[in-house]
Design an enzyme around this catalytic site. Structure first.
Site, PDB file in Angstrom:
ATOM      1  CE  LYS A  13      64.694  77.965  57.623  1.00  0.00           C
ATOM      2  NZ  LYS A  13      64.441  79.392  57.896  1.00  0.00           N
ATOM      3  NE  ARG A  88      57.192  76.694  59.480  1.00  0.00           N
ATOM      4  CZ  ARG A  88      57.901  77.714  59.023  1.00  0.00           C
ATOM      5  NH1 ARG A  88      58.694  78.362  59.854  1.00  0.00           N
ATOM      6  NH2 ARG A  88      57.817  78.099  57.775  1.00  0.00           N
ATOM      7  NE  ARG A 127      65.272  89.448  53.290  1.00  0.00           N
ATOM      8  CZ  ARG A 127      64.686  88.330  53.685  1.00  0.00           C
ATOM      9  NH1 ARG A 127      63.378  88.295  53.862  1.00  0.00           N
ATOM     10  NH2 ARG A 127      65.395  87.231  53.904  1.00  0.00           N
ATOM     11  NE  ARG A 160      58.883  91.493  51.403  1.00  0.00           N
ATOM     12  CZ  ARG A 160      59.405  90.436  50.787  1.00  0.00           C
ATOM     13  NH1 ARG A 160      58.797  89.931  49.743  1.00  0.00           N
ATOM     14  NH2 ARG A 160      60.507  89.884  51.216  1.00  0.00           N
ATOM     15  NE  ARG A 171      59.249  86.292  59.845  1.00  0.00           N
ATOM     16  CZ  ARG A 171      59.780  86.411  58.627  1.00  0.00           C
ATOM     17  NH1 ARG A 171      60.000  87.605  58.117  1.00  0.00           N
ATOM     18  NH2 ARG A 171      60.089  85.336  57.933  1.00  0.00           N
TER      19      ARG A 171
END
Length: 214
Positions: A13, A88, A127, A160, A171
């Protein structure tokens, strides 16, 4: 044109928000940027936010909304804006709506970039980042030409901690508990539009443009 971007972490997003902001020449606004700007400029709101952040605490909803509304009152937001990462939670959304109503305004679109959890875990665990210069890659979609070496500075690429599968799952759990209810909230207002975020980035962008009336 006032837009809220919705979607799980890793759904893309943020990338779409930047592309929309560039095309429609409206500011791309994230709470992180607002916090940093106010703290850097030493504003009263910034000082209050810094007190919480220095203690490792979340900035309370009331203060966060005040910071966002202050930002939305700036001149570059007259044509509209795109909110990324805020609201949120339902209380934040309700406070935002109440503040906008006082100004005779309302959100026009809530765009939900929908991607299944499994896809997100695969995306984010692929990633890689350069700890030295900050360049980012993906082992499938955007690999470095030198394998695990950064094309930009030659340093070693790393996975990471916040991109590790177990962290991503946590998350996503927080997202489903706190943020996903916003989908129903904006749906009940009749402004929710959902796009398939598993498509190519440019196809997602085209789908959003068609929603925005392009």
């Amino acid at each position: 044109m006032k837009i809220v971007m919705l979607g799980a972490p890793g759904a893309g997003k943020g990338t779409q928000a930047k592309m929309i902001a560039a095309k429609y020449e409206i500011p791309h606004i994230s709470t992180g940027d607002i916090f940093r700007s106010n703290i850097k400029n030493g504003t009263e709101l910034g000082k209050k936010a810094k007190e919480y952040m220095d203690q490792g605490l979340l900035v309370p909803d009331e203060l966060t909304v005040d910071l966002v509304i202050d930002r939305l009152g700036q001149e570059d937001c007259q044509k509209g804006y795109i909110l990324d990462g805020f609201p949120r939670t339902i209380p934040q959304a309700e406070a935002l709506d109440a503040a906008l109503t006082k100004r005779g305004e309302k959100m026009d679109f809530a765009v939900n970039v929908d991607v299944p959890d499994e896809n997100i875990v695969n995306r984010m665990s692929g990633r890689r980042a350069c700890a030295k210069c900050g360049a980012t890659y993906h082992i499938v979609y955007n690999p470095s030409s030198k394998g695990d070496i950064c094309d930009v500075c030659g340093d070693t690429l790393i996975l990471r901690d916040d991109d590790k599968p177990e962290t991503v799952q946590k998350r996503l759990g927080v997202y489903h508990d706190q943020t996903q209810p916003l989908i129903e909230y904006y749906s009940s207002q009749g402004i929710l539009k959902t796009v398939d975020g598993t498509q190519d980035m440019n196809d997602v962008f085209a789908a959003i443009n068609s929603i925005l009336g392009e």
